[in-house]
Design a protein around this motif. Structure first.
Motif, PDB file in Angstrom:
ATOM      1  N   LYS A  83     -20.684 -41.071   1.651  1.00  0.00           N
ATOM      2  CA  LYS A  83     -20.939 -39.634   1.637  1.00  0.00           C
ATOM      3  C   LYS A  83     -19.726 -38.890   1.082  1.00  0.00           C
ATOM      4  O   LYS A  83     -18.639 -39.429   0.941  1.00  0.00           O
ATOM      5  N   GLU A  84     -19.933 -37.615   0.812  1.00  0.00           N
ATOM      6  CA  GLU A  84     -18.837 -36.729   0.423  1.00  0.00           C
ATOM      7  C   GLU A  84     -18.312 -36.074   1.692  1.00  0.00           C
ATOM      8  O   GLU A  84     -19.074 -35.490   2.465  1.00  0.00           O
ATOM      9  N   VAL A  85     -17.002 -36.167   1.922  1.00  0.00           N
ATOM     10  CA  VAL A  85     -16.391 -35.655   3.146  1.00  0.00           C
ATOM     11  C   VAL A  85     -15.469 -34.498   2.791  1.00  0.00           C
ATOM     12  O   VAL A  85     -14.620 -34.610   1.915  1.00  0.00           O
ATOM     13  N   ILE A  86     -15.636 -33.373   3.492  1.00  0.00           N
ATOM     14  CA  ILE A  86     -14.790 -32.197   3.308  1.00  0.00           C
ATOM     15  C   ILE A  86     -14.144 -31.883   4.652  1.00  0.00           C
ATOM     16  O   ILE A  86     -14.837 -31.700   5.654  1.00  0.00           O
ATOM     17  N   VAL A  87     -12.805 -31.835   4.698  1.00  0.00           N
ATOM     18  CA  VAL A  87     -12.097 -31.511   5.930  1.00  0.00           C
ATOM     19  C   VAL A  87     -12.079 -29.992   6.070  1.00  0.00           C
ATOM     20  O   VAL A  87     -11.524 -29.284   5.231  1.00  0.00           O
ATOM     21  N   LEU A  88     -12.721 -29.487   7.125  1.00  0.00           N
ATOM     22  CA  LEU A  88     -12.795 -28.042   7.338  1.00  0.00           C
ATOM     23  C   LEU A  88     -11.558 -27.512   8.050  1.00  0.00           C
ATOM     24  O   LEU A  88     -11.101 -26.418   7.765  1.00  0.00           O
ATOM     25  N   GLY A  89     -11.032 -28.261   9.012  1.00  0.00           N
ATOM     26  CA  GLY A  89      -9.824 -27.839   9.702  1.00  0.00           C
ATOM     27  C   GLY A  89      -9.923 -28.038  11.194  1.00  0.00           C
ATOM     28  O   GLY A  89     -10.805 -28.729  11.701  1.00  0.00           O
ATOM     29  N   ARG A 125     -16.818 -25.052  19.106  1.00  0.00           N
ATOM     30  CA  ARG A 125     -15.920 -25.544  20.144  1.00  0.00           C
ATOM     31  C   ARG A 125     -14.590 -25.942  19.521  1.00  0.00           C
ATOM     32  O   ARG A 125     -14.502 -26.231  18.331  1.00  0.00           O
ATOM     33  N   ASP A 126     -13.537 -25.970  20.336  1.00  0.00           N
ATOM     34  CA  ASP A 126     -12.224 -26.381  19.853  1.00  0.00           C
ATOM     35  C   ASP A 126     -12.249 -27.856  19.475  1.00  0.00           C
ATOM     36  O   ASP A 126     -12.848 -28.683  20.165  1.00  0.00           O
ATOM     37  N   GLY A 127     -11.609 -28.189  18.371  1.00  0.00           N
ATOM     38  CA  GLY A 127     -11.544 -29.570  17.906  1.00  0.00           C
ATOM     39  C   GLY A 127     -11.361 -29.616  16.403  1.00  0.00           C
ATOM     40  O   GLY A 127     -11.163 -28.599  15.742  1.00  0.00           O
ATOM     41  N   TYR A 128     -11.438 -30.819  15.862  1.00  0.00           N
ATOM     42  CA  TYR A 128     -11.282 -31.047  14.431  1.00  0.00           C
ATOM     43  C   TYR A 128     -12.661 -31.153  13.790  1.00  0.00           C
ATOM     44  O   TYR A 128     -13.539 -31.824  14.313  1.00  0.00           O
ATOM     45  N   TYR A 129     -12.848 -30.509  12.638  1.00  0.00           N
ATOM     46  CA  TYR A 129     -14.153 -30.457  11.987  1.00  0.00           C
ATOM     47  C   TYR A 129     -14.093 -31.010  10.570  1.00  0.00           C
ATOM     48  O   TYR A 129     -13.148 -30.741   9.824  1.00  0.00           O
ATOM     49  N   ILE A 130     -15.143 -31.788  10.213  1.00  0.00           N
ATOM     50  CA  ILE A 130     -15.367 -32.219   8.844  1.00  0.00           C
ATOM     51  C   ILE A 130     -16.813 -31.898   8.495  1.00  0.00           C
ATOM     52  O   ILE A 130     -17.649 -31.728   9.379  1.00  0.00           O
ATOM     53  N   GLU A 131     -17.071 -31.778   7.204  1.00  0.00           N
ATOM     54  CA  GLU A 131     -18.444 -31.605   6.733  1.00  0.00           C
ATOM     55  C   GLU A 131     -18.812 -32.825   5.920  1.00  0.00           C
ATOM     56  O   GLU A 131     -18.066 -33.235   5.035  1.00  0.00           O
ATOM     57  N   LEU A 176     -10.758 -38.162  14.289  1.00  0.00           N
ATOM     58  CA  LEU A 176     -11.100 -37.535  13.015  1.00  0.00           C
ATOM     59  C   LEU A 176     -10.824 -38.485  11.859  1.00  0.00           C
ATOM     60  O   LEU A 176     -11.654 -38.630  10.957  1.00  0.00           O
ATOM     61  N   LEU A 177      -9.681 -39.149  11.880  1.00  0.00           N
ATOM     62  CA  LEU A 177      -9.335 -40.081  10.808  1.00  0.00           C
ATOM     63  C   LEU A 177     -10.309 -41.257  10.770  1.00  0.00           C
ATOM     64  O   LEU A 177     -10.692 -41.714   9.683  1.00  0.00           O
ATOM     65  N   ARG A 218     -14.679 -33.705  16.170  1.00  0.00           N
ATOM     66  CA  ARG A 218     -13.990 -34.743  16.920  1.00  0.00           C
ATOM     67  C   ARG A 218     -12.901 -34.088  17.758  1.00  0.00           C
ATOM     68  O   ARG A 218     -12.322 -33.076  17.375  1.00  0.00           O
ATOM     69  N   ASP A 219     -12.616 -34.674  18.916  1.00  0.00           N
ATOM     70  CA  ASP A 219     -11.636 -34.093  19.831  1.00  0.00           C
ATOM     71  C   ASP A 219     -10.191 -34.308  19.388  1.00  0.00           C
ATOM     72  O   ASP A 219      -9.366 -33.411  19.520  1.00  0.00           O
TER      73      ASP A 219
END
Length: 72
Positions: free
Chosen positions: A49-55, A12-18, A38-39, A32-33
């Protein structure tokens, strides 16, 4: 009953992190919308945890967010 689909599911459209534990190889994707949500999620998870910003996902394509690089 037929065979299960082999095509990957569309995101879905939105902001993604792993988010993953430091000892694991794979993690879970969190969406997150808005950018502010997201922040807040990054701040919440980065302590343990380890956080990776996917985009940002828009119209089926993932776009990078260069100013949000999080280092583990």
């Amino acid at each position: 009953m037929g065979r299960p689909s082999t095509k990957p599911k569309d995101l879905r459209d939105g902001y993604y992190i792993e988010v993953k534990s430091k000892t694991q190889k794979s993690g879970i994707k969190i969406r997150r919308d808005t950018r502010s949500q997201l922040l807040m999620a990054i701040d919440e998870y980065k302590e343990n945890k380890e956080v990776i910003v996917l985009g940002k996902q828009e119209n089926g394509k993932m776009k990078e967010i260069p100013e949000l690089k999080v280092k583990p």
